[in-house]
Design a protein around this motif. Structure first.
Motif, mmCIF file in Angstrom:
data_model
loop_
_atom_site.group_PDB
_atom_site.id
_atom_site.type_symbol
_atom_site.label_atom_id
_atom_site.label_comp_id
_atom_site.label_asym_id
_atom_site.label_seq_id
_atom_site.Cartn_x
_atom_site.Cartn_y
_atom_site.Cartn_z
ATOM 1 N N GLU A 175 -13.173 -10.238 -10.544
ATOM 2 C CA GLU A 175 -13.555 -10.341 -9.131
ATOM 3 C C GLU A 175 -12.339 -10.184 -8.211
ATOM 4 O OE1 GLU A 175 -15.983 -13.729 -8.273
ATOM 5 O OE2 GLU A 175 -15.676 -13.420 -6.124
ATOM 6 N N ARG A 176 -11.262 -10.884 -8.543
ATOM 7 C CA ARG A 176 -10.060 -10.781 -7.708
ATOM 8 C C ARG A 176 -9.571 -9.327 -7.639
ATOM 9 N NH1 ARG A 176 -5.773 -15.360 -9.721
ATOM 10 N NH2 ARG A 176 -6.725 -17.221 -8.871
ATOM 11 N N CYS A 177 -9.610 -8.657 -8.780
ATOM 12 C CA CYS A 177 -9.087 -7.277 -8.840
ATOM 13 C C CYS A 177 -10.118 -6.254 -8.370
ATOM 14 C CB CYS A 177 -8.639 -6.932 -10.254
ATOM 15 S SG CYS A 177 -7.191 -7.852 -10.786
ATOM 16 N N GLY A 178 -11.390 -6.647 -8.301
ATOM 17 C CA GLY A 178 -12.427 -5.715 -7.844
ATOM 18 C C GLY A 178 -12.728 -4.621 -8.859
ATOM 19 N N VAL A 179 -12.608 -4.939 -10.140
ATOM 20 C CA VAL A 179 -12.899 -3.942 -11.185
ATOM 21 C C VAL A 179 -14.003 -4.465 -12.119
ATOM 22 C CG1 VAL A 179 -10.575 -2.944 -11.168
ATOM 23 C CG2 VAL A 179 -11.060 -4.900 -12.652
ATOM 24 N N PHE A 183 2.601 8.627 -11.432
ATOM 25 C CA PHE A 183 2.657 7.404 -12.244
ATOM 26 C C PHE A 183 1.313 6.677 -12.094
ATOM 27 C CE2 PHE A 183 6.952 8.628 -11.504
ATOM 28 C CZ PHE A 183 7.684 8.192 -12.599
ATOM 29 N N THR A 184 0.926 5.909 -13.124
ATOM 30 C CA THR A 184 -0.451 5.384 -13.110
ATOM 31 C C THR A 184 -0.611 3.929 -13.555
ATOM 32 O OG1 THR A 184 -0.709 6.277 -15.350
ATOM 33 C CG2 THR A 184 -1.537 7.644 -13.537
ATOM 34 N N TYR A 185 0.425 3.296 -14.105
ATOM 35 C CA TYR A 185 0.246 2.010 -14.801
ATOM 36 C C TYR A 185 0.632 0.823 -13.908
ATOM 37 C CZ TYR A 185 0.650 -1.283 -18.788
ATOM 38 O OH TYR A 185 0.497 -2.336 -19.663
ATOM 39 N N PHE A 186 -0.344 -0.047 -13.641
ATOM 40 C CA PHE A 186 -0.095 -1.248 -12.826
ATOM 41 C C PHE A 186 -0.272 -2.497 -13.688
ATOM 42 C CE2 PHE A 186 -1.267 2.003 -9.773
ATOM 43 C CZ PHE A 186 -0.319 1.818 -8.772
ATOM 44 N N ASP A 187 0.565 -3.488 -13.438
ATOM 45 C CA ASP A 187 0.540 -4.715 -14.240
ATOM 46 C C ASP A 187 0.482 -5.932 -13.319
ATOM 47 O OD1 ASP A 187 1.489 -6.182 -16.970
ATOM 48 O OD2 ASP A 187 2.522 -7.052 -15.256
ATOM 49 N N ASN A 241 0.840 -1.211 0.000
ATOM 50 C CA ASN A 241 0.000 0.000 0.000
ATOM 51 C C ASN A 241 0.875 1.261 0.000
ATOM 52 O OD1 ASN A 241 -2.051 -1.827 0.252
ATOM 53 N ND2 ASN A 241 -2.718 -1.179 2.289
ATOM 54 N N LYS A 242 1.910 1.228 0.816
ATOM 55 C CA LYS A 242 2.800 2.391 0.928
ATOM 56 C C LYS A 242 3.534 2.638 -0.410
ATOM 57 C CE LYS A 242 6.826 3.816 3.630
ATOM 58 N NZ LYS A 242 7.871 3.371 4.529
ATOM 59 N N MET A 243 3.991 1.547 -1.027
ATOM 60 C CA MET A 243 4.697 1.668 -2.312
ATOM 61 C C MET A 243 3.753 2.215 -3.388
ATOM 62 S SD MET A 243 6.562 -2.043 -1.905
ATOM 63 C CE MET A 243 7.080 -2.348 -3.573
ATOM 64 N N VAL A 244 2.537 1.695 -3.404
ATOM 65 C CA VAL A 244 1.540 2.131 -4.394
ATOM 66 C C VAL A 244 1.217 3.615 -4.202
ATOM 67 C CG1 VAL A 244 -0.944 1.926 -4.923
ATOM 68 C CG2 VAL A 244 0.509 -0.121 -4.875
ATOM 69 N N ASP A 245 1.041 4.030 -2.967
ATOM 70 C CA ASP A 245 0.689 5.429 -2.696
ATOM 71 C C ASP A 245 1.791 6.371 -3.176
ATOM 72 O OD1 ASP A 245 -1.549 4.406 -1.583
ATOM 73 O OD2 ASP A 245 -1.075 4.919 0.500
ATOM 74 N N TYR A 246 3.030 5.981 -2.916
ATOM 75 C CA TYR A 246 4.160 6.824 -3.336
ATOM 76 C C TYR A 246 4.188 6.934 -4.861
ATOM 77 C CZ TYR A 246 8.917 8.649 -3.694
ATOM 78 O OH TYR A 246 10.010 9.426 -3.986
ATOM 79 N N TYR A 247 4.003 5.807 -5.507
ATOM 80 C CA TYR A 247 4.026 5.739 -6.986
ATOM 81 C C TYR A 247 2.941 6.645 -7.580
ATOM 82 C CZ TYR A 247 3.444 3.257 -11.524
ATOM 83 O OH TYR A 247 3.315 2.917 -12.848
ATOM 84 N N LEU A 248 1.729 6.534 -7.033
ATOM 85 C CA LEU A 248 0.625 7.353 -7.547
ATOM 86 C C LEU A 248 0.830 8.832 -7.234
ATOM 87 C CD1 LEU A 248 -2.426 5.042 -6.732
ATOM 88 C CD2 LEU A 248 -1.683 5.732 -9.020
ATOM 89 N N ALA A 260 -4.675 -2.709 -2.538
ATOM 90 C CA ALA A 260 -3.781 -1.532 -2.494
ATOM 91 C C ALA A 260 -4.240 -0.412 -3.414
ATOM 92 C CB ALA A 260 -2.362 -1.951 -2.867
ATOM 93 N N ILE A 261 -4.788 -0.792 -4.557
ATOM 94 C CA ILE A 261 -5.072 0.226 -5.581
ATOM 95 C C ILE A 261 -6.576 0.480 -5.697
ATOM 96 C CG2 ILE A 261 -4.629 0.903 -7.978
ATOM 97 C CD1 ILE A 261 -2.577 -1.574 -7.958
ATOM 98 N N VAL A 262 -7.306 -0.565 -6.076
ATOM 99 C CA VAL A 262 -8.716 -0.390 -6.454
ATOM 100 C C VAL A 262 -9.560 0.087 -5.275
ATOM 101 C CG1 VAL A 262 -10.734 -1.558 -7.453
ATOM 102 C CG2 VAL A 262 -8.429 -2.177 -8.207
ATOM 103 N N GLU A 263 -9.326 -0.486 -4.102
ATOM 104 C CA GLU A 263 -10.175 -0.123 -2.946
ATOM 105 C C GLU A 263 -9.718 1.166 -2.261
ATOM 106 O OE1 GLU A 263 -10.129 -3.598 -0.433
ATOM 107 O OE2 GLU A 263 -11.531 -4.696 -1.731
ATOM 108 N N ARG A 264 -8.575 1.721 -2.694
ATOM 109 C CA ARG A 264 -8.042 2.892 -1.971
ATOM 110 C C ARG A 264 -7.845 4.129 -2.844
ATOM 111 N NH1 ARG A 264 -3.242 2.078 -0.682
ATOM 112 N NH2 ARG A 264 -3.122 3.356 1.200
#
Ligand code: SF4
Ligand code: SF4
Length: 369
Positions: free
Chosen positions: A96-100, A39-43, A28-35, A60-64
Motif C-alpha cells: 500500500e505504501r509503495c502503491g504496487v 537505470f531501473t533498480y530502486f531499493d 522526483n527530479k533525481m528519479v527521472d534523471y536516473y530512469l 516519485a516512481i510508481v505514480e509517475r
C-alpha cells in the motif's frame, strides 16, 4: 540491467534532523534523471525515513512511470516481527505504501544470528516462498549483517533464496568483524548473486584521508573519490547490483557518469586501492592486528579483535548504524565488552601491548547501550 541501484534510504530532506521531511520535488527530479539514463533498480525498506521512503517511492516512481519501466525492491522488517501473522500485515502495508501489487525483489531485512532464529521460529521462509508462488514477489532473498559461517548455514538450509545483499566496500573487505570478502565467497560458492549495500560505507569513503585521496587524484583527477569505492564493488564478478543511497542530484549525475558503461578496476587501480586502504587504516584508534592471540584464554569468550575492529570503524567513519547490528549479532554467542572481569589474561598475550581491558571499556561505552 545496469549495475547501479538507486538506494532510497538517504533521500534529501527539507528539515535538518527530521527524516520524514523528504524533498519530494528533488527526489522526483533525481528519479527521472536516473530512469532517463536507462537505470531501473530502486531499493527501499520499511524503516527508511521512518516509513516515508516507501511513500516517496510511490510518489516519485510508481505514480509517475510505467510499472514495467522500473524494478522495486522492498524488505520484510524481520526485527519488528514477533508472531507469524506479522509477515502478512507488514507486507500488505508495504504494498500500500509503495502503491504496487507486487515487488520485483523482496528480501528478509538484516538476517543475522538473532533475526535468523526469529525468522525460523515464525516461519518467515515459508512466507517468502508463498509470496514467490503467488507472484507477489518475483524474486526473493535476504540482506545480511553477520559472519560468513552463519551465511553458509543459511544458504545451505534455504537454497530457495535467490539473492544475498551484503555490505561490501574496500575498507570492510578484509575487516575482522564484517567479513565482506568471506561472505562474498560464501555467496559465490552457493551460486547466489550478490547485491552490494554500503559500497561507500554510508558516505564515509567519499571523504577519505588526505594521503589516500591524493593517490586517487594523482591517478585520475577527473574521477571522484566515491567512484573508486563504487567501482570496487561493481568490479566483483558475482555482483549483480551495487546500491548507492543517493542524497542529491549531483550525486546521481556523478554516479551515473561512471556506471553508465562500467569499466572494471584494472590491476594498477586495485593496487592504488590497497595502498589507500593501508593509509586509511593507519589512522585507527586501537592498533589491533587481529592476530587472535588474546582470544583463547578469555573466560568470558569475548571476541576482542572483532570488537576492536568494529570500534575502529566507528571511530574512523562516524556512526554507521549497521555496526550496532554486527555487535549485537556477535554478542549472541560471545561475551559482551562489558562482561570483561579484568583478569588480564588477554593482555599477557598481546604482541601489540594493547591495554585491552581499558579499550574494552571504551567499546562498551559505544556499543553496550
Ligand atoms: S581481561 Fe577481560 S577480555 Fe581479557 S581475558 Fe579477562 S575477561 Fe577476557
Ligand atoms: S592479541 Fe592484541 S593485537 Fe592480537 S588480536 Fe588480541 S588485541 Fe589484537
Amino acid at each position: 540491467m545496469k549495475k547501479l541501484g538507486f538506494g532510497l534510504m538517504r533521500l534529501p530532506i527539507t528539515e535538518a534532523g527530521n527524516p520524514t521531511s523528504i524533498n519530494q520535488k528533488l527526489v522526483n527530479k533525481m528519479v527521472d534523471y536516473y530512469l532517463d539514463k536507462g537505470f531501473t533498480y530502486f531499493d527501499t525498506g520499511y524503516p527508511y525515513h521512518q516509513g516515508m521512503s516507501e511513500v516517496a517511492a510511490r510518489k516519485a516512481i510508481v505514480e509517475r512511470h510505467p510499472r514495467e519501466s522500473f524494478t522495486i525492491t522492498d524488505k520484510m522488517p524481520t526485527f519488528f516481527v514477533t508472531k507469524s501473522e506479522d509477515y502478512q500485515r507488514f507486507f500488505d502495508e508495504q504494498l500500500e505504501r509503495c502503491g504496487v501489487t507486487y515487488f520485483d525483489y523482496y528480501l528478509l531485512h538484516t538476517l543475522g544470528v538473532k533475526n535468523y532464529a526469529d525468522t525460523l521460529k515464525y516461519n518467515g521462509f515459508e512466507f517468502m516462498k508463498k509470496l514467490k508462488e503467488e507472484g507477489k514477489a518475483k524474486h526473493i532473498g535476504f540482506s545480511y549483517h553477520d559472519k560468513a559461517e552463519l551465511l553458509d548455514r543459511i544458504l545451505t538450509e534455504h537454497p530457495e533464496m535467490e539473492y544475498v545483499q551484503l555490505q561490501i566496500n574496500y575498507i570492510d573487505w578484509d575487516n575482522e568483524s564484517i567479513e565482506s570478502r568471506k561472505c562474498y565467497e560464501v555467496a559465490t560458492k552457493h551460486k547466489k548473486s550478490v547485491i552490494v549495500m554500503e559500497p561507500v560505507k554510508g558516505g564515509a569513503l567519499a571523504n577519505v584521508a588526505e594521503g589516500a585521496d591524493k593517490l586517487f587524484k594523482t591517478y585520475n583527477p577527473d574521477q571522484s573519490t566515491t567512484s573508486w569505492a563504487v567501482r570496487f564493488a561493481a568490479s566483483l564478478e558475482n555482483v549483480f547490483m551495487v546500491l548507492s543511497g543517493m542524497s542529491d542530484y549531483e550525486q546521481v549525475v556523478d554516479n551515473l557518469s561512471y556506471m553508465q558503461d562500467i569499466v572494471p578496476l584494472n590491476d594498477e587501480e586495485r593496487e592504488i586501492i590497497k595502498k589507500a586502504t593501508a593509509i586509511i587504516n593507519s589512522s585507527i584508534a586501537i592498533p589491533c592486528t587481529t592476530c587472535q592471540y588474546c582470544v583463547d584464554g578469555c573466560p568470558k569468550k569475548i571476541p576482542i579483535p572483532k570488537y576492536f575492529s568494529l570500534y575502529n570503524n566507528q571511530k574512523q567513519f562516524g556512526i554507521v548504524p549497521a555496526h550496532m547490528n554486527y555487535y549485537m549479532n556477535l554478542t549472541q554467542d560471545s561475551g559482551k565488552a562489558s562482561d570483561c572481569i579484568n583478569c588480564k589474561q588477554c593482555e599477557q598475550h598481546c604482541p601489540q601491548h594493547i591495554d585491552i581491558v581499558e579499550e574494552l571499556k571504551e567499546v562498551s561505552r559505544v556499543f553496550d547501550v
